[in-house]
Design a protein around this motif. Structure first.
Motif, short mmCIF file in Angstrom:
data_model
loop_
_atom_site.label_atom_id
_atom_site.label_comp_id
_atom_site.label_asym_id
_atom_site.label_seq_id
_atom_site.Cartn_x
_atom_site.Cartn_y
_atom_site.Cartn_z
N GLN A 1 -10.00 -7.79 -8.03
CA GLN A 1 -8.87 -7.11 -8.56
C GLN A 1 -8.75 -5.93 -7.55
OE1 GLN A 1 -7.16 -8.14 -10.85
NE2 GLN A 1 -5.75 -6.37 -11.64
N VAL A 2 -7.36 -5.99 -7.56
CA VAL A 2 -6.56 -4.84 -6.48
C VAL A 2 -5.75 -4.02 -7.35
CG1 VAL A 2 -5.18 -4.35 -4.68
CG2 VAL A 2 -6.80 -6.29 -4.51
N GLN A 3 -6.06 -2.62 -7.34
CA GLN A 3 -5.29 -1.60 -7.91
C GLN A 3 -4.07 -1.10 -6.72
OE1 GLN A 3 -7.32 1.56 -9.63
NE2 GLN A 3 -5.68 2.28 -10.88
N LEU A 4 -2.95 -0.86 -7.23
CA LEU A 4 -1.91 -0.36 -6.50
C LEU A 4 -1.23 0.95 -7.31
CD1 LEU A 4 0.33 -3.74 -5.67
CD2 LEU A 4 -1.79 -2.64 -4.28
N VAL A 5 -1.19 1.82 -6.66
CA VAL A 5 -0.62 3.29 -7.31
C VAL A 5 0.62 3.67 -6.36
CG1 VAL A 5 -1.42 5.61 -7.80
CG2 VAL A 5 -2.94 3.77 -7.92
N GLU A 6 1.60 3.90 -7.06
CA GLU A 6 2.91 4.35 -6.61
C GLU A 6 3.23 5.71 -6.71
OE1 GLU A 6 4.12 0.16 -8.63
OE2 GLU A 6 2.89 2.21 -9.25
N SER A 7 3.81 6.42 -6.03
CA SER A 7 4.04 7.90 -6.15
C SER A 7 5.45 8.26 -5.27
CB SER A 7 2.99 8.84 -5.39
OG SER A 7 2.55 8.67 -4.35
N GLY A 8 6.11 9.40 -5.32
CA GLY A 8 7.18 9.82 -4.77
C GLY A 8 8.38 9.58 -5.42
N GLY A 9 8.38 9.14 -6.81
CA GLY A 9 9.75 8.93 -7.41
C GLY A 9 10.01 10.48 -7.96
N GLY A 10 11.20 10.36 -8.37
CA GLY A 10 11.85 11.71 -9.07
C GLY A 10 13.08 11.62 -9.29
N LEU A 11 13.96 12.87 -9.46
CA LEU A 11 15.38 12.87 -9.91
C LEU A 11 15.94 13.49 -8.60
CD1 LEU A 11 17.81 13.10 -11.72
CD2 LEU A 11 16.97 15.22 -12.04
N VAL A 12 17.18 12.96 -8.08
CA VAL A 12 17.79 13.28 -7.02
C VAL A 12 19.18 13.04 -6.99
CG1 VAL A 12 17.45 10.95 -5.77
CG2 VAL A 12 17.83 13.00 -4.54
N GLN A 13 20.02 13.84 -6.54
CA GLN A 13 21.79 13.58 -6.51
C GLN A 13 22.02 12.54 -5.68
OE1 GLN A 13 23.91 17.28 -6.08
NE2 GLN A 13 23.23 18.21 -7.82
N ALA A 14 23.29 12.03 -6.17
CA ALA A 14 23.64 10.89 -5.16
C ALA A 14 23.92 11.27 -3.80
CB ALA A 14 25.12 10.40 -5.73
N GLY A 15 23.51 10.22 -2.83
CA GLY A 15 23.59 10.82 -1.43
C GLY A 15 22.17 11.34 -0.92
N GLY A 16 21.42 11.70 -1.94
CA GLY A 16 19.98 12.47 -1.40
C GLY A 16 18.94 10.98 -0.91
N SER A 17 17.88 11.73 -0.70
CA SER A 17 16.71 10.74 -0.38
C SER A 17 15.57 11.06 -0.82
CB SER A 17 16.65 11.11 1.38
OG SER A 17 17.57 10.96 1.98
N LEU A 18 14.58 9.89 -0.65
CA LEU A 18 13.37 10.09 -1.29
C LEU A 18 12.51 9.18 -0.70
CD1 LEU A 18 13.77 9.62 -5.40
CD2 LEU A 18 12.87 11.64 -4.24
N ARG A 19 11.08 9.27 -0.67
CA ARG A 19 10.17 8.46 0.01
C ARG A 19 9.05 8.15 -1.03
NH1 ARG A 19 6.27 9.10 5.08
NH2 ARG A 19 5.06 10.40 3.75
N LEU A 20 9.14 6.74 -1.25
CA LEU A 20 7.83 6.24 -2.29
C LEU A 20 6.94 5.74 -1.36
CD1 LEU A 20 10.15 4.05 -4.58
CD2 LEU A 20 9.73 6.66 -4.62
N SER A 21 5.83 5.89 -1.91
CA SER A 21 4.31 5.62 -1.24
C SER A 21 3.67 4.52 -2.25
CB SER A 21 3.65 6.45 -0.60
OG SER A 21 3.13 7.44 -1.61
N CYS A 22 2.77 3.76 -1.58
CA CYS A 22 2.06 3.01 -2.38
C CYS A 22 0.69 2.63 -1.81
CB CYS A 22 2.66 1.47 -2.73
SG CYS A 22 1.62 0.15 -3.53
N THR A 23 -0.49 3.10 -2.29
CA THR A 23 -1.96 2.94 -1.89
C THR A 23 -2.60 2.00 -2.79
OG1 THR A 23 -2.61 4.55 -3.51
CG2 THR A 23 -1.95 5.36 -1.25
N THR A 24 -3.57 1.23 -2.04
CA THR A 24 -4.46 0.34 -2.58
C THR A 24 -5.84 0.69 -2.60
OG1 THR A 24 -4.84 -0.83 -0.60
CG2 THR A 24 -2.66 -1.45 -1.57
N SER A 25 -6.28 -0.13 -3.59
CA SER A 25 -7.83 -0.02 -3.68
C SER A 25 -8.38 -1.37 -3.73
CB SER A 25 -8.31 0.64 -5.22
OG SER A 25 -7.82 0.25 -6.32
N GLY A 26 -9.56 -1.44 -3.61
CA GLY A 26 -10.43 -2.77 -3.33
C GLY A 26 -10.01 -3.39 -2.21
N ARG A 27 -9.64 -4.61 -1.92
CA ARG A 27 -9.22 -4.92 -0.44
C ARG A 27 -8.33 -3.92 0.22
NH1 ARG A 27 -11.23 -9.49 1.27
NH2 ARG A 27 -12.33 -11.14 -0.23
#
Length: 124
Positions: A1-27
């Motif tokens: 089994q592989v676990q994936l964890v996302e982060s980086g979401g949030g509230l932003v105004q139109a035209g703005g930027s965000l960076r999401l990340s995803c880390t894994t466990s297991g393999r």
């Protein structure tokens, strides 16, 4: 089994930027073809972007081409989604997913492992 964890979401105004990340466990993340999907209220989960094991192939949905960039750092066991010029229609829960398949993988049914999702809200 592989676990994936996302982060980086949030509230932003139109035209703005965000960076999401995803880390894994297991393999290690290098074992998988990785994808980002999103699901807005009342809509089906849809493909956003994907990246192959080496990072040399990065297909995107037409709706995000030129605005989003997917990348991966196998040494850090992480995949990223840089989102620029965000629009209200980008509002959704964003999911990271891992697939054992090869080639261009854009269908939800071909992914084996899924994260819990991270909320992205873009206000006008």
């Amino acid at each position: 089994q592989v676990q994936l964890v996302e982060s980086g979401g949030g509230l932003v105004q139109a035209g703005g930027s965000l960076r999401l990340s995803c880390t894994t466990s297991g393999r290690t993340i290098s074992s998988y073809y990785m994808g980002w999907f999103r699901q807005a209220p009342g809509k089906e989960r849809e493909f956003v972007a994907a990246i192959n094991r080496s990072g040399g192939s990065t297909p995107y949905a037409d709706s995000v081409k030129g605005r989003f960039t997917i990348s991966r750092d196998n040494d850090k066991n992480t995949v990223f989604l840089q989102m620029n010029s965000l629009k209200p229609e980008d509002t959704a829960v964003y999911y990271c997913a891992a697939s054992v398949h090869f080639g261009v993988v854009t269908l939800t049914t071909l992914y084996d492992y899924w994260g819990q999702g991270t909320q992205v809200t873009v206000s006008s």
